[in-house]
Design an enzyme around this catalytic site. Structure first.
Site, short mmCIF file in Angstrom:
data_model
loop_
_atom_site.label_atom_id
_atom_site.label_comp_id
_atom_site.label_asym_id
_atom_site.label_seq_id
_atom_site.Cartn_x
_atom_site.Cartn_y
_atom_site.Cartn_z
N ASP A 275 0.84 -1.20 0.00
CA ASP A 275 0.00 0.00 0.00
C ASP A 275 0.88 1.25 0.00
OD1 ASP A 275 -2.63 1.49 0.84
OD2 ASP A 275 -1.15 2.07 2.34
N GLU B 121 -2.11 -5.76 -3.12
CA GLU B 121 -1.19 -4.91 -2.34
C GLU B 121 -0.02 -5.74 -1.81
OE1 GLU B 121 -3.79 -1.32 -0.35
OE2 GLU B 121 -3.86 -3.26 0.62
#
Lengths: 247, 247
Positions: B67, B135
């Protein structure tokens, strides 16, 4: 031919720019290439400056960029440094490290405000200007030298001297008191001594060395004597810890 | 000697690992070095796996890392791509790009769920598993190959095919309709044609080419015919725009 002129223009730095270049180089630890990015990082919107394409020339967009770079470098550091921390822990610790308060401290310690160009009296800026220009400065490093330099700067100048995981976790309040405690227990003589004091008002900087039994164990530099002592103590603590572990 | 054994162990990949390696290589566009990071990116916490130091071996921490990397790469892209956008605009656009919905779409399109190791039936995972492992996958790339590879992957596989600023700004709804409109106005014949269809159920992939006046203008590949048509149209739109600008 055009290139030739460009080169001349580039090399004929004004005296003022020369001072800026030297000061920035000292903070960065390497020579910047495109000074313009750093100029931008310290230009306040009140100047109403525009770039050659008519877009605002100030640090606000660079803040966004610097914030993102700080976020990813700190994330990677925490990921590697704390293998036991889960996602929630990592998120919380990162917020602490990049808190407004902490960024303001960083900007202040680097004394970045001396570079700010503005039409407003800097006294009216409020506290957050320090953190904002610190973020913008990180953004400028990324644009100037790419991610790897930016990462190295954050490691050397932010993480190493400022990011202290046990302290952030609330486990350690002061390394100075830990070191003193240890010295007293081990019956060792210790002393903190200021060996460097710039004396210049707007750039106060102290160097403190910690000696234990007459041997220099660690040094620390910071904008106050107290902070420099704490830095030296932190370094001493980790140096001593290794010694203890080796026993 | 230890190194030698390590090498043997490393080279004696099982058949299953070989398939995993090949599939991951295809998605990455380069050969991964440490397969273990990618294994981790697809290991669900329900497996209760631990690593050699006793810490949980699953993708949750990697999500945090990925992220952060996505955030900084997208930030730099937006900074460079939209020089007119202020801090608020950049922040808003980045949120749109890394929205849960968008990350789920990416994970689904890469069909990452095929790799997930879990004790729970993947049907019970819910929609967000796709974005979460996407992610984590980005986090694994960072650990395996560093920031520059990670950045390149995000540019080639996320930004180029997926990030469409005019569309995100709500200015363009569909490139296909823009291209059709233009063809009709210019009285040009156009056709979308499927030239590739993997046919495999869990890895459906379509290739579509767009011809205008019998000339191939652009191609697009995606997990649905509609998406592939839109991709080809987007490429055609920018190719045609250049032509129009040159007039």
């Amino acid at each position: 031919m055009r290139k030739f002129f460009k080169k001349i223009i580039k090399n004929s730095r004004s005296h003022e720019d020369g001072i800026f270049f030297d000061k920035i180089t000292k903070i960065l630890g390497f020579k910047p290439v495109t000074i313009r990015y750093y100029k931008k990082a310290f230009t306040h919107r009140s100047t109403n400056k525009l770039d050659e394409t008519g877009n605002p020339f100030n640090y606000e967009r660079l803040e966004f960029l610097g914030d993102a770079m700080l976020g990813s470098v700190i994330a990677a550091h925490l990921y590697n440094e704390v293998p036991t921390g889960d996602e929630g822990y990592l998120t919380k610790m990162r917020s602490k490290i990049v808190s407004r308060e902490h960024l303001n401290e960083l900007g202040r310690d680097f004394n970045l405000i001396q570079f700010v160009e503005s039409k407003v009296n800097p006294q009216h800026f409020g506290e957050n200007i320090h953190g904002n220009i610190f973020e913008a400065f990180i953004g400028a490093i990324y644009l100037d030298k790419g991610f790897n330099y930016c990462e190295k700067f954050i490691y050397d100048k932010v993480i190493e001297p400022y990011v202290d995981i046990p302290k952030l976790e609330g486990k350690v309040i002061s390394y100075k008191s830990l070191v003193i405690e240890w010295c007293q227990k081990e019956k060792k003589h210790f002393a903190f001594e200021v060996f460097d004091d710039t004396g210049i008002e707007d750039q106060k900087y102290f160097g403190v060395k910690l000696t234990i039994d007459q041997k220099i164990i660690a040094k620390g530099r910071a904008t106050s004597k107290k902070k420099a002592e704490e830095k030296a103590s932190k370094r001493a603590y980790f140096a001593l810890q290794e010694k203890i572990d080796k026993k």
